[in-house]
Design a protein around this motif. Structure first.
Motif, short mmCIF file in Angstrom:
data_model
loop_
_atom_site.label_atom_id
_atom_site.label_comp_id
_atom_site.label_asym_id
_atom_site.label_seq_id
_atom_site.Cartn_x
_atom_site.Cartn_y
_atom_site.Cartn_z
N ARG A 140 0.81 -1.22 0.00
CA ARG A 140 0.00 0.00 0.00
C ARG A 140 0.85 1.27 0.00
N ASP A 141 1.99 1.22 0.67
CA ASP A 141 2.85 2.42 0.68
C ASP A 141 3.40 2.74 -0.71
N ASP A 142 3.35 1.77 -1.61
CA ASP A 142 3.84 1.98 -2.98
C ASP A 142 2.70 2.26 -3.96
N GLY A 143 1.48 2.33 -3.45
CA GLY A 143 0.32 2.56 -4.32
C GLY A 143 -0.39 1.31 -4.75
N VAL A 144 0.05 0.15 -4.25
CA VAL A 144 -0.57 -1.13 -4.61
C VAL A 144 -1.82 -1.34 -3.76
N ASP A 145 -2.93 -1.73 -4.40
CA ASP A 145 -4.18 -1.94 -3.69
C ASP A 145 -4.88 -3.17 -4.26
N ILE A 146 -5.95 -3.58 -3.61
CA ILE A 146 -6.70 -4.76 -4.02
C ILE A 146 -7.30 -4.55 -5.42
N GLY A 158 -1.99 -11.68 -13.09
CA GLY A 158 -3.16 -11.87 -12.24
C GLY A 158 -3.61 -10.55 -11.65
N THR A 159 -4.23 -10.61 -10.47
CA THR A 159 -4.69 -9.41 -9.78
C THR A 159 -4.30 -9.48 -8.30
N VAL A 160 -4.21 -8.32 -7.68
CA VAL A 160 -3.88 -8.24 -6.26
C VAL A 160 -5.11 -8.65 -5.45
N SER A 161 -4.94 -9.64 -4.55
CA SER A 161 -6.06 -10.10 -3.72
C SER A 161 -6.00 -9.54 -2.31
N ALA A 163 -3.26 -6.82 0.43
CA ALA A 163 -2.05 -5.98 0.49
C ALA A 163 -1.82 -5.50 1.91
N THR A 164 -0.54 -5.39 2.27
CA THR A 164 -0.11 -4.76 3.50
C THR A 164 0.67 -3.51 3.14
N ALA A 165 1.36 -2.95 4.11
CA ALA A 165 2.10 -1.72 3.84
C ALA A 165 3.22 -1.94 2.83
N HIS A 166 3.88 -3.11 2.90
CA HIS A 166 5.06 -3.31 2.06
C HIS A 166 5.01 -4.59 1.22
N THR A 167 3.97 -5.38 1.31
CA THR A 167 3.84 -6.60 0.52
C THR A 167 2.41 -6.73 0.00
N ALA A 168 2.23 -7.63 -0.97
CA ALA A 168 0.90 -7.89 -1.52
C ALA A 168 0.85 -9.32 -2.02
N VAL A 169 -0.35 -9.91 -1.98
CA VAL A 169 -0.59 -11.25 -2.49
C VAL A 169 -1.30 -11.12 -3.84
N VAL A 170 -0.77 -11.81 -4.84
CA VAL A 170 -1.31 -11.75 -6.19
C VAL A 170 -1.97 -13.09 -6.51
N ARG A 171 -3.25 -13.06 -6.87
CA ARG A 171 -3.93 -14.26 -7.33
C ARG A 171 -3.65 -14.41 -8.82
N LEU A 172 -3.04 -15.54 -9.20
CA LEU A 172 -2.63 -15.75 -10.58
C LEU A 172 -3.83 -16.03 -11.47
#
Length: 322
Positions: A140-146, A158-161, A163-172
């Motif tokens: 999220r701190d980098d602009g990444v969101d669900i 895929g798409t982001v399923s 996100a935390t402040a510094h990591t994100a989980v991507v559903r393939l």
């Protein structure tokens, strides 16, 4: 005879003692061409050289025995230097590889007019194949969101399923729960791509059953709430008939899940649909070269006397005598 033998032995022993004395004197005084040695060098030089050649390896061996750690330390230093050089070469290769991936990703983003945040895959999800996800080092701190679209230089990831402040989980895209709106390049018809058949196969279903799908058709995303438009998905490899209608097909994705490394999260959509311009150019089919007529010889063109026609090639059953 016995006296001569003993005398020769005594002379040799005396010469050897003298050579040792001269060698010792050289080491102590640091002079090699003056003093006592300069006087007798011409007479005993050969003997001294021979004795030096014999005693030099012995001296080195004694020195190595007296200082055993000297060579071990040198070997350790050489091994450390070698390891450092190998690590530096590996680092340079990794930097070059990442630089190329970043360049390819930037080129794709420029073609689609996407604003992307580059990220690196740092973990892989469920290894059983029931939940195809990866974790990236951007959040999220980098602009990444669900629901943000994730791609790499080859196409859709895929798409982001979550996100935390510094990591994100991507559903393939190959996840069984994934469903992507897609558009055919050739006909511009719409359909949906779903996962569930493994990392190397997707399923495409055409919305309008009155149309048909063909092998070799390529797919891109069409704009929706979850996906940006124009991202390459894959190519149709097999058409499946359902109730006599060829509207379902197997798709080979452009992205290889097993080699995922650098990806880009689309944080800014393009102002207009990029269409099919992110797809690689299709190879131009080669046209067969038409056969050229074989020229005939001048003799074959000579008219037959009295007929005004050329004899032409002989046919079976003609031109022979009975």
């Amino acid at each position: 005879m016995g006296r001569d033998t003993r005398r020769s032995r005594l002379v040799i022993i005396a010469l050897v003692i003298a050579a040792f004395a001269l060698i010792t004197l050289d080491y102590k005084t640091g002079r090699s061409a003056s003093g006592a040695r300069g006087v007798v060098h011409s007479a005993l030089g050969g003997v001294e050289d021979g004795v030096s050649a014999v005693t030099r390896p012995i001296g080195r061996t004694v020195s190595s025995l007296a200082h055993p750690n000297r060579y071990h330390d040198r070997a350790d230093r050489l091994a450390q230097d070698n390891t450092g050089l190998r690590r530096q070469l590996a680092d340079n290769a990794e930097i070059g590889r990442m630089s190329k991936q970043l360049g390819d990703l930037r080129l794709l983003a420029d073609k689609g007019q996407y604003s992307v945040v580059p990220a690196k895959v740092i973990a892989v999800g469920d290894a059983t194949g029931t939940d195809w996800t990866v974790t990236i080092n951007a959040g999220r701190d980098d602009g990444v969101d669900i629901d943000k679209t994730v791609l790499n230089a080859d196409g859709l990831v895929g798409t982001v399923s979550s996100a935390t402040a510094h990591t994100a989980v991507v559903r393939l895209a190959c996840d069984p729960n994934s469903r992507v709106g897609a558009r055919l390049e050739r006909t511009q018809l719409l359909g949906a791509v779903a996962g569930g058949q493994g990392p190397s196969t997707l399923t495409f279903t055409l919305y309008d059953a009155s149309f048909r799908v063909q092998k070799g058709d390529r797919l891109v995303t069409f704009g929706s709430m979850d996906y940006v438009a124009g991202v390459p998905i894959g190519v149709i490899t097999k058409v499946t008939d359902v109730g006599g209608l060829s509207r379902t097909a197997e798709v080979k994705p452009y992205v290889s899940v097993g080699t995922l490394d650098l990806v880009g999260v689309v944080v800014g959509r393009p102002a207009t649909d990029p269409g099919d311009r992110l797809l690689a150019p299709q190879p131009v089919p080669t046209q067969p070269v038409p056969a050229q007529p074989v020229p005939t010889s001048p003799a074959a063109q000579t008219p037959v006397p009295g007929t005004g026609t050329s004899p032409g090639p002989a046919r079976p059953g003609q031109g022979g005598t009975g």
